[in-house]
Design an enzyme around this catalytic site. Structure first.
Site, PDB file in Angstrom:
ATOM      1  N   LYS A 162      41.463  10.968  21.741  1.00 55.36           N
ATOM      2  CA  LYS A 162      42.384  11.658  22.653  1.00 55.36           C
ATOM      3  C   LYS A 162      43.335  12.539  21.853  1.00 55.36           C
ATOM      4  CE  LYS A 162      41.968   8.239  26.329  1.00 55.36           C
ATOM      5  NZ  LYS A 162      42.609   7.226  27.186  1.00 55.36           N
ATOM      6  N   THR A 163      42.773  13.506  21.171  1.00 49.62           N
ATOM      7  CA  THR A 163      43.530  14.385  20.289  1.00 49.62           C
ATOM      8  C   THR A 163      43.613  15.793  20.886  1.00 49.62           C
ATOM      9  OG1 THR A 163      41.443  14.770  19.147  1.00 49.62           O
ATOM     10  CG2 THR A 163      42.913  13.133  18.188  1.00 49.62           C
TER      11      THR A 163
END
Lengths: 290, 290, 290, 290, 290, 290
Positions: A138-139
């Site tokens: 989740k970057t």
């Protein structure tokens, strides 16, 4: 061992080039105003946090023909505030190049340090637990490498970097077959298709699924959205039966609840929010008035 | 008018390609497991916020040969929670392509929506003030276009996109000359060098500097780090004397203090934190179990 | 399950574009001679071997606006010779595009099939051994993905794709410390630094090193340059003591000796020459004379 | 004259960058383990062959901030074996950079040297024949420049590099018109369309076609798949009648038959297998144990 | 035969993408103003000249999702003026895309047509001379392919496209050796090093040099800066002695003097100014007011 | 202040790389002939004009490992002719690199200087008028930055660099709405959508439109295709009523008519032909014969 710098791919500087290209697509009138006479700048820290992102800042200014000397070290916790600013680095070079790199360097440093700080704080909370505190994918698109680097500096671990790095079998994989393929089958197919150098991780919802996955050869079992009590029971059973399988807890874990997830039977806690919902550490860069 | 989509450069899809390349550098075993049979997915909203990032999600799935149908509209405030999930879009296509795009699409959507939500909330606070609430260049490297887009959807304004877009003269520009060049001279040089289509903005610390900059031809005066009382006095004087010069307030403004900065004599409030320290809006994507 | 096609990254077609750019850097007089009238071509197999590379050929002609219909299936062993040519595919499209893609498509197909054929033959030799026959990183620069794909089609396994995929500790890593760091220390540092999703493989020269590495946490032990007798003894001991550690044999293994390395206690045999010293399978492409 | 190095385009190093990017797409844990302390390595030759690829190896290590000193010279035939390893070069630099470049450098060197060796051996067989032994476009996609370079070092010639380099009219060009356009017409159209700086080569099956092509202005006649006797007769007649036209023999030529094709009336023998079905020369690189 | 379109490399559209990226680096407010509703535009010719650049305009609008229908044909001489505008094409598509492509398309068309017109006029002057009128490498960086294409449409020839296309030995090559290497030696070395598919051209200053170069194997002799009388004498002698060597005249040739250089013994006249100092043909594009 | 050099984006050298790649796509036989021994060259000016393009030439040779020392300064008017050649720079480096950069450097220098010269001459004609003489976006695709730079060196101004730089509302924007949206509405929408740092320019045909645009908030009014008398009347009225709005004259202005457009009430004259229909300044580069 402070070797995170050496993790970076040798071609990473082309990313710096691309970011500078986006920030100065044609002429830079502001740069031409100040010209190329040499100046000295200071990078100042203005809020408390862990310093992280040193090699990225170095690459920005190296690309621009400037040099950086650091007063503080990557990984250090800096006490600083708006009132008590702290010089963390001195940058020297042609004035227009310093100003062209300023914003990019600070954007890198403040975000990377913010992530390191959040990771560091979570590590403080969980104390002497031996497991790994890991980020997720989740970057921010295009910025994951910097964010995962910040996690490392803060004492965390990166988790898989990309889809080519490890296989993760989740609910969506099962649902894609509408129940016609069992978890065991999927795990076995993954083990057969993946090279022996690649791990297969499986997300499970209960002990049965966990045991099935482990029997089928899963290297890592991710216990998703368990409450601490369930987690303790399930992980104890799995650890007892499959001591070589890594157990990862994920989902619904916060700064205040993480201690109860940091069990001896859990090897990894993964936490998406290590790379989002982080406050930045505040830095600025100022030309030395001589 | 809901035309933000048409703001995007026609070449933007190459950015999507680059992000997918980074996320799948070699083989994707997970993708091969599920194969190319068609599936249907839902994108679910799991926390309240403004929906933003629709064209980016569309481009991700368009690149991957999938189609997206939206139930909600960009810019709408969605009531949703972990318990009351809300289907915002349906995505259809080859299963491996859906799963390859899932994380990238969600990372884009959750961050863009988070920024739109923060902007929207600040706009709510300042009520019927006529000025523009603007972001800054304090964006994530390589991701600024998406972030500024989120600001627009939330009701804010982008400020300059890059160093080639407008000239901004700040303390560092003055300090670079060690006091040997006056603010007036710098402004005049900037006006001479910049094309007539480009604005020159000047950051000032007091009325004297503001008046000097305006007389020298500045198009925008940025009143940096003024308290509300000073701001009112200074901006009133400047507005009276230089009605065509835009006045921008910046520095030290928070959600709770912004109302006192939103003066009739202020045209723009710029706020770096619109593009950092934002909570994301939580989305997930789930394959339809048929 | 014939899902190798779905392993390919969704951005792979940009590689085709780059290869076509290199092959036609400016004008193509030969293409202009024949023009864009539609033609039909046949791809002919002229020597025996396993057909591999179908998705690459498809992408070449898809890029060029042509269509390919295959008579034979990827992975099939084709009986063919210079005298008994076999039509494996029919390609249709604008004549100049067909001729522009011809050589690139054939170069891909013949090399990929050659590697699949060699892998297939080795697999035949080792019969019903349950382990994986794996390639190495001894691939042609820029062409490794195609070569590893050929290995998969031939029944082999890819091994790690790149340095970011898995850690491999070899003699050079130890020698770099001039004996001042033990194998155990290196393995432990690797386990600490690598994410939990990444395996650590260690190359060893004898039982002692193998046991040390396994105790330190190695996921894979590579027994390098052992003769079959040593290999049997060492692998039996290691497998007994560390049943969850994978054992890989490598070095000095040939088509004629491989049977004696394919032991029940060996999980993987890796073989650099799967991707070099392979004979190509001979293909040509001919325009249909109508 | 040993000037092959200077043939390389000045932008070639970007190819090295791309190959390193593919080999290290994200973090390199192995590199971080060894760090940046300086080391010395040796490149060892382990099988006999012609050394070729020196400038490519130099560019790999130059990109990585390492230096290479060669003991042997490009083009030399090296006597070496698994038992009698021969140090051909010493490489120095930061340890992680040495190990990051190792495999790429060896892959380049072993393939390039293998091709040079095969070319050299064929040249030995044909003895003092004055013509050129040329490669074809049957090269590995993306790797043709290195392969053609190996041919040059081995004493051969490159043939045309790409479709923009020269026109070659083959059976497919004729068949594309279904017999409605004569060979003469095609050659004349090619001569008219191509710049005067570009040669037109024509593949022919017999004397009549050869004479027709030569009369129409062909610069090179390729006699395809002739047996040695036919080749002698046809080439003698063509050479007598068209002394300025180059004659190229191609097709069905092997190491054992090539002598009978190396006729005084033949200017060029082209051989696809110079760039495929070559055994590599075996090299390894080892860190100096101090 | 009107096949210039098919000369273009199949990857050329990436050039269009790059140019659009440069012209719209971030947001396009003008595009957002008009939105994506469909519009119809006309491309109008406003000055006389040869129409050239049709495939480039097509690629611009194809990239942008628009379609172009041409009223006039590439290569036609258009009578038109500021007062008598002539519709040459109709373009349809989303309004913002039409306006985004407008300037790029017109810039391509007007320059390409200008070059075609100049070439056409020179061809008119030299009447029925059988030789080729060729451009040189004096092209605009990055734009040479379009410019050479314009020369072709105007009836000229491209000359070599790049340094990899043909060898040209000039005064600088000789001077580099300070007189220590003769022209003959250089020509022989070039013939040896270049593939047999590549021509060697030599620039000479007098008959002696021309004869020496021809004897050494030069394929083309360029007679540089000869006056018409010298040119006639020298070319007659060379043509008589070396009938297979092409003779090219270059240097100091103008529209008014070119007739006296267009001799039967001259095969090619090359003229740098075909691709510079050309007046553009004036085009505009207007949205249909309905 | 001679700071044009510092206007260039720090990533500009990648453009040089791309141009060299296009000019030497594979091997350079001519370069190999001369080798890498050091040589000295002179760049000679052969026709009168303003020297412009120094930083571009520097970057070409810097990329190639050569050094340039200039005898003349950017912006100087050089008296030179075919007979009286003038050495403007000395270039030193490996001979093959010098010859590889020669044509690219000269193509840059001659075109950039030609544009600077034309701009300079127009500036001479309009004498002491205080306004800006500006170019347009009628530039060569991919070469606009160099061309606009030449305009700056000649004393002109660049106008907007790209569509993201400023908004320009023209007839096509109005026509796109078929008369259903007024000029005022469009201007207001543009002001609302564009950031406050971006100017909005409006093209008008008469006083009424000009006044309407100014009232709606236009920053710049472009008076298109006015004759000098109309221009004087209209600009006087607009300047009197809207003193802060810039007035730009454009259309139908030539070297001979420009004086009558250079009115005190006009701030900018824009002239497309500054970047087309320019004669180049003639330069050559010669190796020093020692």
């Amino acid at each position: 061992m402070n070797s995170f710098d050496y993790l970076l791919p040798p071609t990473w500087h082309t990313q710096v080039e691309e970011w500078l290209r986006q920030d100065i697509p044609s002429f830079d009138v502001g740069g031409a105003l100040v010209g190329s006479a040499p100046s000295t700048c200071h990078i100042l820290c203005k809020s408390p946090g862990v310093l992280a992102g040193v090699p990225f800042v170095n690459q920005v200014f190296d690309y621009l023909g400037c040099t950086v000397a650091w007063t503080d070290k990557e990984g250090e916790f800096l006490e600083a505030s708006q009132e008590h600013r702290r010089v963390v680095a001195t940058v020297q070079g042609p004035t227009h190049r310093l100003l062209q790199g300023e914003r990019l360097a600070l954007n890198l440093l403040s975000r990377c340090s913010g992530i390191a700080t959040k990771t560091y704080q979570m590590k403080q909370v969980i104390g002497d637990w031996k497991g790994k505190l890991a980020a997720t994918r989740k970057t921010t698109p295009g910025f994951g490498l910097v964010e995962k680097y910040g996690v490392l500096v803060g004492g965390g671990s990166t988790h898989r970097m990309d889809l080519s790095n490890a296989v993760m079998i989740k609910d969506n994989h099962l649902w894609a077959f509408g129940g016609k393929k069992s978890l065991e089958t999927l795990v076995k197919e993954a083990k057969a298709l993946a090279p022996h150098t690649m791990k297969v991780e499986v997300e499970v919802r209960n002990l049965e699924e966990g045991a099935a996955a482990a029997k089928a050869g899963a290297d890592i079992i991710m216990l998703d959205n368990f409450d601490p009590i369930e987690l303790k029971q399930t992980s104890s059973r799995l650890k007892a039966d499959f001591p070589h399988v890594l157990l990862e807890a994920s989902g619904g874990i916060t700064m205040s609840s993480i201690r109860s997830f940091a069990l001896p039977t859990i090897d990894v806690i993964s936490q998406g929010s290590l790379t989002y919902d982080c406050k930045i550490v505040d830095f600025s860069m100022k030309v030395n008035r001589q």
